[in-house]
Structures are given as structure tokens and as C-alpha cells.
Write a protein that holds these residues in place. Structure first.
Motif, PDB file in Angstrom:
ATOM      1  N   GLU A 182       0.828  -1.207   0.000  1.00 24.39           N
ATOM      2  CA  GLU A 182       0.000   0.000   0.000  1.00 24.39           C
ATOM      3  C   GLU A 182       0.865   1.261   0.000  1.00 24.39           C
ATOM      4  O   GLU A 182       0.562   2.236  -0.691  1.00 24.39           O
ATOM      5  CB  GLU A 182      -0.974  -0.029   1.169  1.00 24.39           C
ATOM      6  CG  GLU A 182      -2.049  -1.096   0.974  1.00 24.39           C
ATOM      7  CD  GLU A 182      -2.991  -1.263   2.154  1.00 24.39           C
ATOM      8  OE1 GLU A 182      -2.769  -0.632   3.211  1.00 24.39           O
ATOM      9  OE2 GLU A 182      -3.965  -2.038   2.011  1.00 24.39           O
ATOM     10  N   ALA A 237      -2.236  -2.040  -5.339  1.00 24.37           N
ATOM     11  CA  ALA A 237      -1.515  -2.634  -4.199  1.00 24.37           C
ATOM     12  C   ALA A 237      -2.051  -4.031  -3.899  1.00 24.37           C
ATOM     13  O   ALA A 237      -1.283  -4.971  -3.708  1.00 24.37           O
ATOM     14  CB  ALA A 237      -1.649  -1.741  -2.964  1.00 24.37           C
ATOM     15  N   HIS A 238      -3.364  -4.156  -3.858  1.00 23.16           N
ATOM     16  CA  HIS A 238      -3.975  -5.452  -3.554  1.00 23.16           C
ATOM     17  C   HIS A 238      -3.717  -6.465  -4.657  1.00 23.16           C
ATOM     18  O   HIS A 238      -3.502  -7.647  -4.381  1.00 23.16           O
ATOM     19  CB  HIS A 238      -5.473  -5.285  -3.316  1.00 23.16           C
ATOM     20  CG  HIS A 238      -5.785  -4.488  -2.097  1.00 23.16           C
ATOM     21  ND1 HIS A 238      -7.044  -4.034  -1.819  1.00 23.16           N
ATOM     22  CD2 HIS A 238      -4.997  -4.052  -1.073  1.00 23.16           C
ATOM     23  CE1 HIS A 238      -7.024  -3.352  -0.673  1.00 23.16           C
ATOM     24  NE2 HIS A 238      -5.779  -3.350  -0.219  1.00 23.16           N
ATOM     25  N   GLN A 245      -4.956   3.276  -6.642  1.00 23.07           N
ATOM     26  CA  GLN A 245      -3.675   2.850  -6.063  1.00 23.07           C
ATOM     27  C   GLN A 245      -3.859   1.685  -5.098  1.00 23.07           C
ATOM     28  O   GLN A 245      -3.011   0.793  -5.023  1.00 23.07           O
ATOM     29  CB  GLN A 245      -2.946   4.011  -5.411  1.00 23.07           C
ATOM     30  CG  GLN A 245      -3.602   4.540  -4.159  1.00 23.07           C
ATOM     31  CD  GLN A 245      -2.987   5.851  -3.705  1.00 23.07           C
ATOM     32  OE1 GLN A 245      -2.548   6.666  -4.508  1.00 23.07           O
ATOM     33  NE2 GLN A 245      -2.977   6.067  -2.421  1.00 23.07           N
ATOM     34  N   MET A 246      -4.975   1.653  -4.355  1.00 24.72           N
ATOM     35  CA  MET A 246      -5.228   0.555  -3.425  1.00 24.72           C
ATOM     36  C   MET A 246      -5.525  -0.731  -4.188  1.00 24.72           C
ATOM     37  O   MET A 246      -5.069  -1.802  -3.802  1.00 24.72           O
ATOM     38  CB  MET A 246      -6.392   0.909  -2.495  1.00 24.72           C
ATOM     39  CG  MET A 246      -6.457   0.055  -1.267  1.00 24.72           C
ATOM     40  SD  MET A 246      -5.028   0.260  -0.163  1.00 24.72           S
ATOM     41  CE  MET A 246      -5.243   1.930   0.373  1.00 24.72           C
ATOM     42  N   THR A 266       2.436   1.686  -3.604  1.00 27.72           N
ATOM     43  CA  THR A 266       1.554   2.259  -4.629  1.00 27.72           C
ATOM     44  C   THR A 266       1.154   3.698  -4.301  1.00 27.72           C
ATOM     45  O   THR A 266       1.008   4.512  -5.203  1.00 27.72           O
ATOM     46  CB  THR A 266       0.322   1.372  -4.866  1.00 27.72           C
ATOM     47  OG1 THR A 266      -0.391   1.192  -3.653  1.00 27.72           O
ATOM     48  CG2 THR A 266       0.722   0.024  -5.456  1.00 27.72           C
ATOM     49  N   LYS A 267       1.019   4.016  -3.036  1.00 28.26           N
ATOM     50  CA  LYS A 267       0.678   5.393  -2.659  1.00 28.26           C
ATOM     51  C   LYS A 267       1.747   6.358  -3.154  1.00 28.26           C
ATOM     52  O   LYS A 267       1.447   7.349  -3.841  1.00 28.26           O
ATOM     53  CB  LYS A 267       0.538   5.504  -1.144  1.00 28.26           C
ATOM     54  CG  LYS A 267       0.302   6.922  -0.665  1.00 28.26           C
ATOM     55  CD  LYS A 267       0.271   7.006   0.847  1.00 28.26           C
ATOM     56  CE  LYS A 267       0.135   8.455   1.305  1.00 28.26           C
ATOM     57  NZ  LYS A 267       0.207   8.577   2.763  1.00 28.26           N
TER      58      LYS A 267
END
Length: 158
Positions: free
Chosen positions: A21, A53-54, A49-50, A24-25
């Protein structure tokens, strides 16, 4: 000698979901300031972005949050159709992601980075191919890719 069952996943070795997380942030902050990539990503949802990340975390052996909440592999691939990404977009995306990986101190041992970079190269090349198509020749039930340690077989602890 390390037992095969005690070798951590790439997700675990990286530090778990908070690391993905964070990656990607900070990465997408760079993307939105980049003259080449900003036009492609300026309309992304705040959740983008989340989702990324996932997705990456799941590919690397993390929880199936993307598959169960955000969609599946087929739906993710569909999001790239007709985006007309170029090799220059891909190269810049990869460069910014690897720069961010260094900045957040993602593990930099050769085995992890080899697997990480191999997936990023593979995935971004497929994204460019799919982005230059208007239809997807793929089974809608295609499972998520699963990425492991590859040729090295695990972290060098020696």
C-alpha cells in the motif's frame, strides 16, 4: 538447510500489505507528476492505487483481496483495453515503480528483486499488448497469476 515449507512468499518477504500500500501510494504520487504518465492516469479513481496494491500483493502470495473485492484477473486486464500504452509509457512506469521501491526500502536482496522485477516486466509488457487491443481473447475465469521466487528458489540466507 531451509525447509521448502519455511520459505516465505514474496508478499511476506516484502513486509506484507502495508508495504504494498505504501509502494503504490508513493508511486502514484510520482505518476501524477510525470509529464508522460500523468495524462494516462489523471482520471483514475481515488481507489486505484489501493486496487493496484492489492493486485500485486495477491500475485506475490498475499491475501486474495483483489479477487474477492476488486474484481478478478479478467476484469483487471479489461481495464487496459484501448488505452494505447506505448513502450515509452511502460518503461517510465517501471522506472518510477523501481525508484519508489528503493525509496521505501523494499527488500533489495538479489533473489527478491529478481522476482519482483521479473513480474513487473512481465505484467507491464502484457498491459501494453492488451492496451492496444479492443477485445480480450481470454477466459473470463482465468485465475490470478501467482509469482514466486523463480530460479533462485528463495532468499539467500547464507
Amino acid at each position: 538447510m531451509i525447509q521448502k515449507s519455511s520459505i516465505p512468499t514474496l508478499f511476506e518477504w516484502a513486509g506484507g500489505m502495508p508495504v504494498f500500500e505504501q509502494l503504490t501510494k508513493f508511486f502514484y504520487q510520482k505518476v501524477l507528476q510525470d509529464p508522460l504518465l500523468e495524462p494516462v492516469f489523471k482520471h483514475m479513481s481515488p481507489e486505484h492505487q489501493m486496487h493496484v496494491a492489492h493486485f500485486i500483493a495477491e500475485v506475490f502470495g498475499g491475501p486474495e483481496w483483489y479477487s474477492t473485492a476488486d474484481g478478478n484477473h479478467f476484469k483487471m486486464i479489461q481495464k487496459h483495453l484501448n488505452k494505447h500504452l506505448t513502450e515509452q509509457h511502460r518503461q517510465r512506469w517501471v522506472a518510477l515503480l523501481l525508484e519508489t521501491a528503493d525509496e521505501i526500502r523494499l527488500p533489495d536482496d538479489p533473489e527478491f528483486r529478481s522476482a519482483f522485477v521479473a513480474y513487473i516486466e512481465w505484467g507491464t509488457r502484457i498491459a501494453v499488448i492488451n492496451s492496444n487491443s479492443d477485445e480480450l481473447q481470454m477466459n473470463p475465469d482465468e485465475p490470478m497469476p501467482k509469482w514466486g521466487w523463480g530460479v533462485p528458489g528463495g532468499p539467500f540466507l547464507g
